[in-house]
Design an enzyme around this catalytic site. Structure first.
Site, PDB file in Angstrom:
ATOM      1  N   ASP A 282      81.998  49.591 -29.460  1.00  0.00           N
ATOM      2  CA  ASP A 282      82.236  51.034 -29.186  1.00  0.00           C
ATOM      3  C   ASP A 282      81.152  51.713 -28.618  1.00  0.00           C
ATOM      4  OD1 ASP A 282      85.185  50.916 -30.143  1.00  0.00           O
ATOM      5  OD2 ASP A 282      84.615  52.187 -31.837  1.00  0.00           O
ATOM      6  N   THR A 283      79.991  51.305 -29.256  1.00  0.00           N
ATOM      7  CA  THR A 283      78.642  52.070 -29.146  1.00  0.00           C
ATOM      8  C   THR A 283      77.492  51.182 -28.834  1.00  0.00           C
ATOM      9  OG1 THR A 283      78.076  52.305 -31.429  1.00  0.00           O
ATOM     10  CG2 THR A 283      79.556  54.026 -30.646  1.00  0.00           C
ATOM     11  N   ARG A 284      77.523  49.819 -29.090  1.00  0.00           N
ATOM     12  CA  ARG A 284      76.279  49.020 -28.926  1.00  0.00           C
ATOM     13  C   ARG A 284      75.373  49.492 -27.818  1.00  0.00           C
ATOM     14  NH1 ARG A 284      75.254  44.420 -31.662  1.00  0.00           N
ATOM     15  NH2 ARG A 284      77.311  44.084 -32.055  1.00  0.00           N
TER      16      ARG A 284
ATOM     17  N   ARG B 235      80.198  50.144 -34.858  1.00  0.00           N
ATOM     18  CA  ARG B 235      80.910  49.435 -34.176  1.00  0.00           C
ATOM     19  C   ARG B 235      80.553  48.913 -33.056  1.00  0.00           C
ATOM     20  NH1 ARG B 235      84.106  45.163 -33.903  1.00  0.00           N
ATOM     21  NH2 ARG B 235      86.387  45.439 -33.943  1.00  0.00           N
ATOM     22  N   GLY B 236      80.111  47.631 -32.912  1.00  0.00           N
ATOM     23  CA  GLY B 236      79.396  47.204 -31.749  1.00  0.00           C
ATOM     24  C   GLY B 236      80.303  47.303 -30.587  1.00  0.00           C
TER      25      GLY B 236
ATOM     26  N   GLY C 294      82.344  36.946 -40.419  1.00  0.00           N
ATOM     27  CA  GLY C 294      83.253  36.561 -41.629  1.00  0.00           C
ATOM     28  C   GLY C 294      83.798  37.633 -42.343  1.00  0.00           C
TER      29      GLY C 294
ATOM     30  N   GLU D 197      80.463  47.206 -45.202  1.00  0.00           N
ATOM     31  CA  GLU D 197      79.062  47.610 -44.877  1.00  0.00           C
ATOM     32  C   GLU D 197      78.845  48.945 -45.538  1.00  0.00           C
ATOM     33  OE1 GLU D 197      76.532  46.178 -41.411  1.00  0.00           O
ATOM     34  OE2 GLU D 197      77.309  48.367 -40.769  1.00  0.00           O
TER      35      GLU D 197
END
Length: 574
Positions: free
Chosen positions: A31-33, A28-29, A61, A95
């Site tokens: 949170d942790t990117r 999840r970008g 999307g 995903e």
């Protein structure tokens, strides 16, 4: 606390597939990117692991893109970073569904990482994980099939043993995950030596010496003449066992590197290979201390390839206590005495290829298959016979002749019979160039005259030579050195022998002393050259030795001027 990744309880038969990425990162970008995922990706890259992560900050999307699906399908591992907001993204959940599908259908290996969430909460979708799923049910309706599949995916993912970062230092945690992936990945990668002819049996013999699984520290030597395949065997061993070690390094061409750089740079190169800090010291002793302190608690696999001097070993891997329990250090060298004084625990002597192995390897290089093309069988056998099982010569000549017509082959065969191929010659000369002047002279005398003669007889003749007067006692030690350096061997009858290509190299060195005038060469063994010198009064003080053979009788002349009279030649009965 980290634990090993378990396999799914469900069975499957993965179909063969190609891969583009070693690892697919699902996260999840928000949170942790820019923090955990970025650090994990950098750690993977330092270990040579190719990771795919979706860094596009675009509005997503409801359906994951074809590009992402393709990246998942073409990855060997999938690392899922389960952070508090992972389940709030329908994109991440879809995903995850695709990742699990690929696990069952393609054999994709899954590595869950519980980052800020509890595995139990993920399994039952409670605690911090409960709220995102409630929102999804509100959006898609109670009993939604989509939400049910997402919940099932979370439950399944939590059933796999993974990594939980609770109460762990993040830097160390990231390194542990990267090391684990690296160990799991290595055995799955295609080996660059898997198609090498004759490797399997030699690989097995070396691994027997390694004592893999034992907790001691071992130094293992791989010894033989130049071009015999020491590096190839060491590389095959390295690739076969590297997954058992925490830190691995294959340091190629130590001799060449030490000739180009000082030992401080060599130590820095080693530390860089081991992925350790290496830039802030400028003294050899400091470098030794840093290597020791960096490796003494780690299980290390280190290959030092083509070592030629004791000081190279002393400055890179001096003692067993430099390395942690279970470590293995492999040294390839042309000098057996060097390995002995270093104190290796076992030595593997590399022998040449047999006739079938040579033929198969040559065909693989010349024709990209294990059989020759039509019309090339007899020519191939002639070249293989010339190589006498030396892998270097087989590979060099096979590659050189690849794609050439018959006329080119015939021309090349004529050339190599009178003049060794330059690449083969240059490799073989490395050992010769490191000899003392006395050792060089003894080597050339054996190559030109004494191959096949009993050692004691050859030593007796050499001691009679004017240019060996005063060093008689050193002749024996000189021959021992040549044996240690794999330039000369003794057969079961105590006769001096050497590989045919080494003999050819030695005679070529003498020929190059004066290519156009044999009277200016130090040694003469060719009947035609001797006839030309004697009949045309071409003898000079450069000539040290001549040998003529008539049936079983050999006439040897030492330190004479052949322009004076043939009576100076001394007879010797074989």
């Amino acid at each position: 606390m980290a634990s090993s990744i378990s396999e799914s309880s469900s069975s499957y038969t993965p179909r063969p597939r190609s891969w583009t990425y070693h690892v697919f990162l699902s996260f999840r970008g928000q949170d942790t990117r820019t923090a955990f995922t970025d650090h994990l990706c950098a750690s993977l890259e330092r270990k040579g692991i190719t990771a795919f992560r979706d860094d596009k900050d675009l509005e997503r999307g409801d359906v994951i893109s074809h590009e992402l699906v393709k990246a998942i399908e073409e990855s060997m591992f999938a690392i899922i970073v389960l952070s508090p907001n992972y389940a709030s993204s329908s994109w991440c959940l879809d995903e995850l569904l695709r990742i699990l599908e690929c696990k069952h259908s393609l054999g994709l290996q899954i590595v869950p990482v519980f980052y800020g969430v509890e595995p139990c909460d993920v399994r039952h979708q409670k605690g911090t994980v409960d709220e995102p799923f409630r929102k999804h049910e509100h959006r898609y309706g109670e009993g939604s099939d989509k939400v049910r599949r997402w919940r099932d995916a979370f439950s399944e993912l939590a059933s796999y043993s993974g990594w939980h970062c609770k109460h762990q230092h993040e830097a160390r945690f990231v390194e542990s995950i990267a090391e684990h992936i690296h160990r799991k990945l290595i055995p799955k990668l295609p080996s660059c030596t898997k198609n090498r002819v004759g490797i399997a049996s030699r690989l097995e013999e070396v691994i027997k010496l390694m004592g893999i699984g034992l907790n001691d520290v071992r130094f293992i030597g791989i010894w033989g003449m130049g071009g015999i395949g020491k590096t190839t065997i060491a590389r095959a061993v390295y690739e076969a066992i590297r997954g058992e070690f925490k830190v691995c390094c294959f340091m190629r061409n130590v001799r060449e590197l030490s000739a180009r750089n000082d030992f401080v740079q060599l130590q820095r190169d080693l530390l860089a290979c081991l992925s350790m800090s290496s830039s802030y010291f400028h003294d050899i002793e400091d470098g030794k201390n840093i290597i020791k302190n960096a490796c003494c608690n780690k299980k290390v696999l280190l290959v030092l390839d083509d070592v030629s001097e004791l000081k190279q070993l002393e400055n890179l891997a001096e003692n067993q206590d430099w390395f942690g329990p279970g470590s293995r250090i492999i040294i390839t060298a042309r000098d057996m005495h060097l390995l002995d004084i270093y104190g290796v625990h076992g030595t593997y002597e590399v022998k040449g290829l047999d006739q079938e192995e040579s033929y198969n390897l040559f065909c693989f290089k010349a024709f990209k298959q294990l059989e020759p093309k039509e019309g090339y069988s007899s020519l191939s056998k002639e070249v293989v016979k010339y190589t006498k099982g030396l892998p270097l010569a087989v590979e060099v000549l096979g590659s050189y002749l690849c794609g050439r017509n018959v006329e080119f082959w015939l021309s090349t065969i004529r050339e190599i019979m009178s003049y060794p191929h330059f690449e083969v010659l240059n490799t073989l000369k490395i050992s010769y160039n490191h000899l003392t002047p006395l050792e060089k002279s003894i080597f050339l005398d054996i190559a030109c005259f004494f191959k096949g003669m009993k050692k004691d007889e050859a030593m007796h003749i050499l001691r009679m030579c004017d240019f060996y007067v005063g060093v008689g006692s050193d002749i024996g030690s000189g021959i021992v050195t040549l044996i240690d350096k794999a330039l000369v061997t003794l057969d079961q009858n105590n006769k001096l022998e050497m590989h045919d290509l080494l003999q050819e190299m030695g005679r070529h060195i003498v020929y190059e002393e004066s290519p156009n005038n044999p009277g200016k060469r130090s040694k003469l063994w060719s009947k035609d050259d001797i006839h030309q010198v004697l009949t045309n009064d071409m003898g000079t003080e450069a000539i040290q030795t001549m040998v003529l053979r008539f049936g079983m009788m050999r006439f040897i002349g030492f330190g004479v001027s052949p322009s004076k009279h043939i009576g100076a030649l001394k007879p010797s009965q074989r």
